[in-house]
Scaffold this motif. Structure first.
Motif, PDB file in Angstrom:
ATOM      1  N   GLN A  88      38.860  41.239  45.374  1.00 50.88           N
ATOM      2  CA  GLN A  88      37.397  41.197  45.432  1.00 50.88           C
ATOM      3  C   GLN A  88      36.640  40.551  46.399  1.00 50.88           C
ATOM      4  O   GLN A  88      36.757  39.212  46.584  1.00 50.88           O
ATOM      5  CB  GLN A  88      36.626  40.786  44.158  1.00 50.88           C
ATOM      6  N   ALA A  89      36.217  41.321  47.434  1.00 52.36           N
ATOM      7  CA  ALA A  89      35.469  40.519  48.620  1.00 52.36           C
ATOM      8  C   ALA A  89      34.119  40.055  48.204  1.00 52.36           C
ATOM      9  O   ALA A  89      33.264  40.767  47.283  1.00 52.36           O
ATOM     10  CB  ALA A  89      35.303  41.597  49.815  1.00 52.36           C
ATOM     11  N   PRO A  90      33.444  39.350  49.033  1.00 52.48           N
ATOM     12  CA  PRO A  90      32.004  38.906  48.733  1.00 52.48           C
ATOM     13  C   PRO A  90      31.161  40.089  48.803  1.00 52.48           C
ATOM     14  O   PRO A  90      31.088  40.924  49.815  1.00 52.48           O
ATOM     15  CB  PRO A  90      31.749  37.825  50.080  1.00 52.48           C
ATOM     16  N   GLY A  91      30.428  40.032  47.722  1.00 51.60           N
ATOM     17  CA  GLY A  91      29.241  40.989  47.812  1.00 51.60           C
ATOM     18  C   GLY A  91      29.669  42.618  47.208  1.00 51.60           C
ATOM     19  O   GLY A  91      28.854  43.314  47.396  1.00 51.60           O
ATOM     20  N   LYS A  92      31.055  42.595  47.009  1.00 49.58           N
ATOM     21  CA  LYS A  92      31.667  43.842  46.529  1.00 49.58           C
ATOM     22  C   LYS A  92      32.277  43.860  45.254  1.00 49.58           C
ATOM     23  O   LYS A  92      32.613  42.733  44.569  1.00 49.58           O
ATOM     24  CB  LYS A  92      32.744  44.163  47.542  1.00 49.58           C
ATOM     25  N   GLU A  93      32.553  44.931  44.595  1.00 47.91           N
ATOM     26  CA  GLU A  93      33.131  45.043  43.334  1.00 47.91           C
ATOM     27  C   GLU A  93      34.685  44.849  43.602  1.00 47.91           C
ATOM     28  O   GLU A  93      35.402  44.940  44.642  1.00 47.91           O
ATOM     29  CB  GLU A  93      32.752  46.289  42.833  1.00 47.91           C
ATOM     30  N   ARG A  94      35.313  44.535  42.520  1.00 44.72           N
ATOM     31  CA  ARG A  94      36.809  44.386  42.376  1.00 44.72           C
ATOM     32  C   ARG A  94      37.419  45.447  42.548  1.00 44.72           C
ATOM     33  O   ARG A  94      36.927  46.775  42.115  1.00 44.72           O
ATOM     34  CB  ARG A  94      37.148  43.527  41.225  1.00 44.72           C
ATOM     35  N   GLU A  95      38.314  45.650  43.557  1.00 49.82           N
ATOM     36  CA  GLU A  95      39.056  47.016  43.716  1.00 49.82           C
ATOM     37  C   GLU A  95      40.577  46.949  43.569  1.00 49.82           C
ATOM     38  O   GLU A  95      41.347  45.761  43.892  1.00 49.82           O
ATOM     39  CB  GLU A  95      38.827  47.438  45.370  1.00 49.82           C
TER      40      GLU A  95
ATOM     41  N   TYR B 167      49.984  51.913  45.946  1.00 53.94           N
ATOM     42  CA  TYR B 167      49.077  51.286  46.758  1.00 53.94           C
ATOM     43  C   TYR B 167      47.618  51.798  47.090  1.00 53.94           C
ATOM     44  O   TYR B 167      47.724  53.294  46.924  1.00 53.94           O
ATOM     45  CB  TYR B 167      49.725  50.987  48.047  1.00 53.94           C
ATOM     46  N   ALA B 168      46.968  51.144  47.349  1.00 54.21           N
ATOM     47  CA  ALA B 168      45.554  51.644  47.910  1.00 54.21           C
ATOM     48  C   ALA B 168      45.983  52.032  49.303  1.00 54.21           C
ATOM     49  O   ALA B 168      46.704  51.675  49.785  1.00 54.21           O
ATOM     50  CB  ALA B 168      44.545  50.546  47.700  1.00 54.21           C
ATOM     51  N   GLY B 169      45.079  53.096  49.719  1.00 57.42           N
ATOM     52  CA  GLY B 169      45.267  53.647  51.007  1.00 57.42           C
ATOM     53  C   GLY B 169      45.007  52.654  52.050  1.00 57.42           C
ATOM     54  O   GLY B 169      45.701  52.757  53.065  1.00 57.42           O
ATOM     55  N   SER B 170      44.007  51.633  51.863  1.00 58.59           N
ATOM     56  CA  SER B 170      43.723  50.698  52.868  1.00 58.59           C
ATOM     57  C   SER B 170      44.910  49.739  53.092  1.00 58.59           C
ATOM     58  O   SER B 170      44.901  48.979  54.141  1.00 58.59           O
ATOM     59  CB  SER B 170      42.473  49.956  52.416  1.00 58.59           C
ATOM     60  N   VAL B 171      45.654  49.552  52.156  1.00 56.17           N
ATOM     61  CA  VAL B 171      46.882  48.657  52.392  1.00 56.17           C
ATOM     62  C   VAL B 171      48.377  49.236  52.688  1.00 56.17           C
ATOM     63  O   VAL B 171      49.379  48.437  52.864  1.00 56.17           O
ATOM     64  CB  VAL B 171      46.878  47.604  51.185  1.00 56.17           C
ATOM     65  N   LYS B 172      48.363  50.512  52.448  1.00 55.08           N
ATOM     66  CA  LYS B 172      49.731  51.457  52.440  1.00 55.08           C
ATOM     67  C   LYS B 172      50.569  51.119  53.571  1.00 55.08           C
ATOM     68  O   LYS B 172      49.518  51.279  54.568  1.00 55.08           O
ATOM     69  CB  LYS B 172      49.362  52.665  52.026  1.00 55.08           C
ATOM     70  N   GLY B 173      51.507  50.699  53.779  1.00 49.82           N
ATOM     71  CA  GLY B 173      52.293  50.417  54.995  1.00 49.82           C
ATOM     72  C   GLY B 173      52.015  48.871  55.612  1.00 49.82           C
ATOM     73  O   GLY B 173      52.907  48.423  56.349  1.00 49.82           O
TER      74      GLY B 173
ATOM     75  N   ASP C 133      40.594  42.353  54.781  1.00 50.57           N
ATOM     76  CA  ASP C 133      41.284  41.990  53.839  1.00 50.57           C
ATOM     77  C   ASP C 133      40.905  40.562  53.114  1.00 50.57           C
ATOM     78  O   ASP C 133      41.501  40.285  51.967  1.00 50.57           O
ATOM     79  CB  ASP C 133      42.938  41.970  54.262  1.00 50.57           C
ATOM     80  N   THR C 134      40.063  39.816  53.709  1.00 52.92           N
ATOM     81  CA  THR C 134      39.459  38.707  53.215  1.00 52.92           C
ATOM     82  C   THR C 134      38.959  39.185  51.579  1.00 52.92           C
ATOM     83  O   THR C 134      37.963  39.896  51.457  1.00 52.92           O
ATOM     84  CB  THR C 134      38.357  38.126  54.031  1.00 52.92           C
ATOM     85  N   ALA C 135      39.473  38.230  50.646  1.00 51.48           N
ATOM     86  CA  ALA C 135      39.034  38.518  49.428  1.00 51.48           C
ATOM     87  C   ALA C 135      39.855  37.536  48.458  1.00 51.48           C
ATOM     88  O   ALA C 135      40.523  36.789  49.009  1.00 51.48           O
ATOM     89  CB  ALA C 135      39.296  39.969  48.824  1.00 51.48           C
ATOM     90  N   VAL C 136      39.157  37.477  47.242  1.00 49.65           N
ATOM     91  CA  VAL C 136      39.925  36.636  45.983  1.00 49.65           C
ATOM     92  C   VAL C 136      40.884  37.932  45.505  1.00 49.65           C
ATOM     93  O   VAL C 136      40.464  38.993  45.217  1.00 49.65           O
ATOM     94  CB  VAL C 136      38.835  36.136  45.209  1.00 49.65           C
ATOM     95  N   TYR C 137      42.138  37.495  45.449  1.00 49.58           N
ATOM     96  CA  TYR C 137      43.254  38.521  45.082  1.00 49.58           C
ATOM     97  C   TYR C 137      43.567  38.012  43.633  1.00 49.58           C
ATOM     98  O   TYR C 137      43.670  36.849  43.229  1.00 49.58           O
ATOM     99  CB  TYR C 137      44.352  38.269  46.136  1.00 49.58           C
ATOM    100  N   TYR C 138      43.495  38.905  42.775  1.00 50.49           N
ATOM    101  CA  TYR C 138      43.918  38.813  41.494  1.00 50.49           C
ATOM    102  C   TYR C 138      45.136  39.601  40.818  1.00 50.49           C
ATOM    103  O   TYR C 138      45.377  40.670  41.264  1.00 50.49           O
ATOM    104  CB  TYR C 138      42.754  39.412  40.353  1.00 50.49           C
ATOM    105  N   CYS C 139      45.708  38.717  40.082  1.00 54.05           N
ATOM    106  CA  CYS C 139      47.030  39.148  39.454  1.00 54.05           C
ATOM    107  C   CYS C 139      46.530  39.802  37.996  1.00 54.05           C
ATOM    108  O   CYS C 139      45.719  39.183  37.343  1.00 54.05           O
ATOM    109  CB  CYS C 139      48.162  38.127  39.316  1.00 54.05           C
ATOM    110  N   ALA C 140      47.208  40.910  37.612  1.00 54.39           N
ATOM    111  CA  ALA C 140      46.928  41.583  36.301  1.00 54.39           C
ATOM    112  C   ALA C 140      48.073  42.020  35.600  1.00 54.39           C
ATOM    113  O   ALA C 140      48.940  42.671  36.412  1.00 54.39           O
ATOM    114  CB  ALA C 140      45.591  42.880  36.224  1.00 54.39           C
ATOM    115  N   GLY C 141      48.119  41.812  34.231  1.00 52.57           N
ATOM    116  CA  GLY C 141      49.382  42.652  33.616  1.00 52.57           C
ATOM    117  C   GLY C 141      48.834  43.491  32.383  1.00 52.57           C
ATOM    118  O   GLY C 141      47.754  43.507  31.953  1.00 52.57           O
ATOM    119  N   ARG C 142      49.596  44.495  32.292  1.00 53.70           N
ATOM    120  CA  ARG C 142      49.231  45.792  31.243  1.00 53.70           C
ATOM    121  C   ARG C 142      50.263  45.884  30.376  1.00 53.70           C
ATOM    122  O   ARG C 142      51.416  45.938  30.758  1.00 53.70           O
ATOM    123  CB  ARG C 142      49.123  47.020  32.378  1.00 53.70           C
TER     124      ARG C 142
END
Length: 124
Positions: A39-46, A60-66, A90-99
């Motif tokens: 989640q980047a500042p002012g944006k939704e979590r992606e 992967y998301a297209g923006s980070v693939k490769g 790529d600046t953001a808070v990065y969250y780990c999630a489990g399913r």
């Protein structure tokens, strides 16, 4: 109950690399698909990346693939996100999630557990 704790965030220059780690509690870690979101500042979590319980499947998301690679070590109850060629965006808070399911997902709502997040800042 599963607890997820991220680490490895920090400040890095454009083009640099970081590796995020997410340590999970619980005995059935290998049965959980895991994901990374940001989640980047002012944006939704992606969505960023996801991996199956066995580690045999990733997406992967297209923006980070490769540039980013998700992996896991079930013996250590840990999932990783290797981030290379980092960009300012790529600046953001990065969250780990489990399913609680062995297949991964790109949908935030399909995850049952979340970490507290770790800040990644890429300077231009």
């Amino acid at each position: 109950q599963v607890q997820l704790v991220e680490s490895g965030g920090g400040l890095v220059q454009t083009g640099g690399s970081l590796r995020l780690s997410c340590a999970a509690s619980g005995r059935t870690f290998s049965g959980y698909a895991m994901g990374w979101f940001r989640q980047a500042p002012g944006k939704e979590r992606e969505f960023v990346a996801t991996i199956t319980g066995s580690g045999g499947g990733t997406a992967y998301a297209g923006s980070v693939k490769g540039r980013f690679t998700i992996s896991r070590d079930n013996a250590k109850n840990t999932v990783y996100l290797q981030m290379n060629s980092l960009k300012f965006e790529d600046t953001a808070v990065y969250y780990c999630a489990g399913r609680i399911y062995y297949l991964g997902s790109e949908r935030e709502a399909e995850y049952d557990y979340w970490g507290q997040g770790t800040q990644v800042t890429v300077s231009s």
